[in-house]
Design an enzyme around this catalytic site. Structure first.
Site, mmCIF file in Angstrom:
data_model
loop_
_atom_site.group_PDB
_atom_site.id
_atom_site.type_symbol
_atom_site.label_atom_id
_atom_site.label_comp_id
_atom_site.label_asym_id
_atom_site.label_seq_id
_atom_site.Cartn_x
_atom_site.Cartn_y
_atom_site.Cartn_z
ATOM 1 N N HIS A 187 0.812 -1.221 0.000
ATOM 2 C CA HIS A 187 0.000 0.000 0.000
ATOM 3 C C HIS A 187 0.842 1.267 0.000
ATOM 4 O O HIS A 187 0.456 2.263 -0.589
ATOM 5 C CB HIS A 187 -1.003 -0.020 1.158
ATOM 6 C CG HIS A 187 -2.179 -0.876 0.845
ATOM 7 N ND1 HIS A 187 -2.370 -2.099 1.414
ATOM 8 C CD2 HIS A 187 -3.173 -0.718 -0.059
ATOM 9 C CE1 HIS A 187 -3.458 -2.640 0.899
ATOM 10 N NE2 HIS A 187 -3.966 -1.825 0.008
ATOM 11 N N GLU A 426 -11.731 -10.316 -4.513
ATOM 12 C CA GLU A 426 -10.341 -10.332 -4.059
ATOM 13 C C GLU A 426 -9.932 -11.657 -3.448
ATOM 14 O O GLU A 426 -8.799 -11.815 -3.008
ATOM 15 C CB GLU A 426 -10.128 -9.238 -3.009
ATOM 16 C CG GLU A 426 -10.461 -7.855 -3.496
ATOM 17 C CD GLU A 426 -10.207 -6.809 -2.433
ATOM 18 O OE1 GLU A 426 -9.148 -6.185 -2.475
ATOM 19 O OE2 GLU A 426 -11.077 -6.628 -1.565
ATOM 20 N N ASP A 450 -4.925 -8.274 -4.065
ATOM 21 C CA ASP A 450 -5.222 -9.262 -3.032
ATOM 22 C C ASP A 450 -5.554 -10.623 -3.634
ATOM 23 O O ASP A 450 -5.164 -11.657 -3.096
ATOM 24 C CB ASP A 450 -6.375 -8.785 -2.141
ATOM 25 C CG ASP A 450 -5.871 -7.861 -1.054
ATOM 26 O OD1 ASP A 450 -4.820 -8.173 -0.465
ATOM 27 O OD2 ASP A 450 -6.497 -6.815 -0.818
ATOM 28 N N CYS A 497 -9.597 -3.248 -10.707
ATOM 29 C CA CYS A 497 -9.048 -2.080 -10.027
ATOM 30 C C CYS A 497 -7.713 -2.389 -9.346
ATOM 31 O O CYS A 497 -7.143 -1.530 -8.694
ATOM 32 C CB CYS A 497 -10.045 -1.505 -9.027
ATOM 33 S SG CYS A 497 -10.444 -2.647 -7.717
HETATM 34 C C1 PEP Z 1 -6.689 -5.043 -4.679
HETATM 35 O O1 PEP Z 1 -6.565 -5.819 -3.729
HETATM 36 O O2 PEP Z 1 -6.394 -5.340 -5.868
HETATM 37 C C2 PEP Z 1 -7.193 -3.671 -4.447
HETATM 38 C C3 PEP Z 1 -7.476 -2.876 -5.453
HETATM 39 O O3 PEP Z 1 -7.313 -3.249 -3.159
HETATM 40 P P1 PEP Z 1 -6.034 -2.854 -2.249
HETATM 41 O O4 PEP Z 1 -4.832 -2.754 -3.140
HETATM 42 O O5 PEP Z 1 -6.352 -1.565 -1.599
HETATM 43 O O6 PEP Z 1 -5.949 -3.985 -1.279
HETATM 44 MG MG MG Z 2 -7.456 -5.346 -1.817
#
Ligand code: PEP
Ligand code: MG
Length: 540
Positions: A187, A426, A450, A497
């Site tokens: 992150h 996810e 994820d 995403c």
């Molecule tokens: C993901 O897991 O691909 C996602 C978009 O959420 P994050 O990266 O915030 O876990």
């Molecule tokens: Mg995620």
């Protein structure tokens, strides 16, 4: 000159001086005070200020939400109680410590002593103590979460950074980030990417580098320490070329997201912070496809209140106008922690109580967010989606809470819209039941960051798995295809995403699979737009 090879998590070139940051200096400092009376006065002054703020919050909220308003009054009473006052003041006088430190010690002792008690009243009391302590610490100026970057823009070198630490930095003063920990999908790296900061991970830094000149090459993952003249000249030329290339791409910012053969695709931005909003509009994204709302819960000492969340969402809705914004409800836990959340230690936090599980365990917190989203929905084009869903049972619980929230808003005469809802895919479980999940909402959004870690059973942040954690694994690509098919069978939209959505080498593959939208960090909007405009699906 020394050369270090790491992994680039965001491209770009930076040339500048290094600021070496080591954590610890910026936490609440314990200092021995000589004038105890003055320190106690400081504490009392802060206490009155905090009490005034709580009273104001009570007044502001009492017509809209009596329960929440009363919570402020209860906190005010606790703050002004003799027990609380005595605990802090006796710590200041017996230990001769500064007020902020005494407040923190008292908070931590109470949290530790009662942490195993499950009784709701006790937990509430602990949460209140944490909240009022946070307020006091902030007023006393004891907690500085900001890293002071100085006047000149610098290359920040450090062992590791939390997503909050980087988010709170002044982007203008940050040329690049170089860290030991992290990965392309951690992150912190995603936040750096959103801020368009060239970032390298997997480089073991030394504090002796502080003040040295360096070059960060975010294309090859190379750090040049104390570069010689020739390299420096070469990189100055490349920096200029880099700028020109970006300017060229900017010509696309008002163009449509449509393939060469005329298929329209949704191209949205992923953001985590209000300050990223400008870039979304600047690059001409169709909207926000993923607002990582949990960041509003981090880097602070207490829960954000419903009204604070509402005001933030309202501002986003108003700024974005007709462009949709998908708020991902708080994905807390795992690597997104804050001490006031008081998350018990877990053997395996990545597999632990995170995302929607965490929210469904803390229904009051979750309902406050849902209420804030629905209240803000009246001011623009909002949608929301849920992270880490793995079962229909979770969806039933969410649907029940939404019904309750809507009913209470209706009763109070608060305007809201019936916004679109979505589920993030996810987990492998969510992939397998994606058809059932699709029936329950308006769209699915595949979170490959994820999904990859849970499918391959590889921690997305673990630097030892560099080169092994692979979001292009055939299993992931097949899962994406499967989810697209499930969503379309139910006549629902589906997009991606996760970070893979920005990989232009896969744009055509995704479009051929039938993906309806892609959501990427703002800096990747234009490269992806270019790629999809160049894609010819042959009228598919
Ligand atoms: C993901 O897991 O691909 C996602 C978009 O959420 P994050 O990266 O915030 O876990
Ligand atoms: Mg995620």
């Amino acid at each position: 000159m020394e050369i270090f090879k790491g992994t680039a998590t965001f491209s770009g070139i930076a040339i500048g001086k290094i600021l070496y940051y080591s954590r610890g200096e910026y936490q609440i400092r314990q200092s021995l005070v000589s004038n105890i009376k003055k320190e106690i006065e400081e504490f009392r002054r802060a206490r009155s200020q905090a009490a005034r703020a709580l009273l104001e919050l009570y007044e502001k909220n009492r017509l809209l939400n009596v329960q929440e308003a009363n919570a402020f009054l209860e906190q005010k009473n606790l703050l002004e109680s003799e027990t609380f006052q005595k605990a802090i003041e006796s710590c200041i006088s017996s230990e001769k410590v500064n007020a902020a430190y005494a407040v923190m010690t008292n908070r931590d002792e109470i949290t530790e002593t009662f942490r195993s008690l499950e009784e709701p009243a006790v937990r509430k009391r602990i949460a209140d103590i944490q909240e009022i302590s946070g307020r006091l610490i902030q007023i006393l100026g004891g907690a500085s979460l900001h890293i002071n970057l100085g006047e000149e823009p610098m290359i920040l070198v450090t062992e590791s950074l939390s997503p909050t630490e980087i988010m709170e930095m002044d982007k203008e003063k940050l040329l690049a980030v170089v860290m030991h920990h992290g990965s392309t999908v951690s992150h912190t790296s995603i936040v750096a990417k959103t801020m368009e900061i060239p970032t390298l991970v997997d480089i073991v830094a030394e504090d002796a580098w502080d003040g040295l000149t360096a070059i960060v090459d975010g294309y090859t993952g190379t750090l040049y320490l104390d570069p010689d003249g020739e390299i420096q000249k070469e990189y100055e030329i490349r920096l200029e070329a880099d700028k020109r290339e970006k300017e060229e791409l900017l010509k696309l910012k008002n163009e449509k997201d449509v393939t060469a053969d005329g298929k329209e695709v949704g191209l949205y931005a992923n953001i985590g912070n209000m300050s990223d909003l400008n870039n979304v509009l600047y690059y001409g994204a169709a909207g926000i496809g993923l607002l990582r709302s949990e960041f509003q819960y981090l880097g602070r000492e207490s829960y954000p209140r419903e009204n604070e969340l509402f005001l933030a969402y309202k501002k986003i809705a108003e700024t974005m106008g007709d462009h949709p914004t998908v708020i991902r409800t708080a994905d807390l836990g795992a690597d997104k922690q804050a001490s006031y959340l008081d998350i018990p230690e877990e053997t395996n936090p990545i597999m632990g109580n995170r995302g929607i599980r965490f929210c469904l365990d803390r229904k009051e917190m979750f309902k406050a967010q849902l209420r804030a989203i629905y209240r803000a929905s009246a001011y623009g084009n909002l949608a929301m989606m849920y992270p880490m869903v793995s079962s229909e049972k979770e969806m039933e619980e969410i649907e029940k809470l939404i019904r309750e929230v809507k009913e209470s808003l209706q009763e109070q005469g608060v305007p809201f819209r019936n916004i679109r809802t979505g589920i993030m895919i996810e987990t492998p479980a969510a992939v397998m039941i994606s058809r059932e999940l699709a029936r329950r909402v308006d769209f699915l959004s595949i979170g490959t960051n994820d999904l990859t870690q849970y499918t391959l059973a590889m921690d997305r942040q673990n630097p030892l798995l560099k080169g092994k954690y692979d979001d292009h694994h055939p299993a992931i690509l097949r899962m994406i295809r499967m989810v697209v098919e499930s969503a379309h069978q139910e006549d629902r939209e589906v997009g991606i995403c996760g970070e893979i959505a920005a990989d232009t080498a896969l744009t055509e593959t995704f479009l051929r699979m039938g993906v309806d939208f892609l959501s990427v960090v703002p800096a990747c909007i234009l490269p992806v737009r270019k790629a999809l405009r160049e894609t010819d699906l042959g009228g598919r």
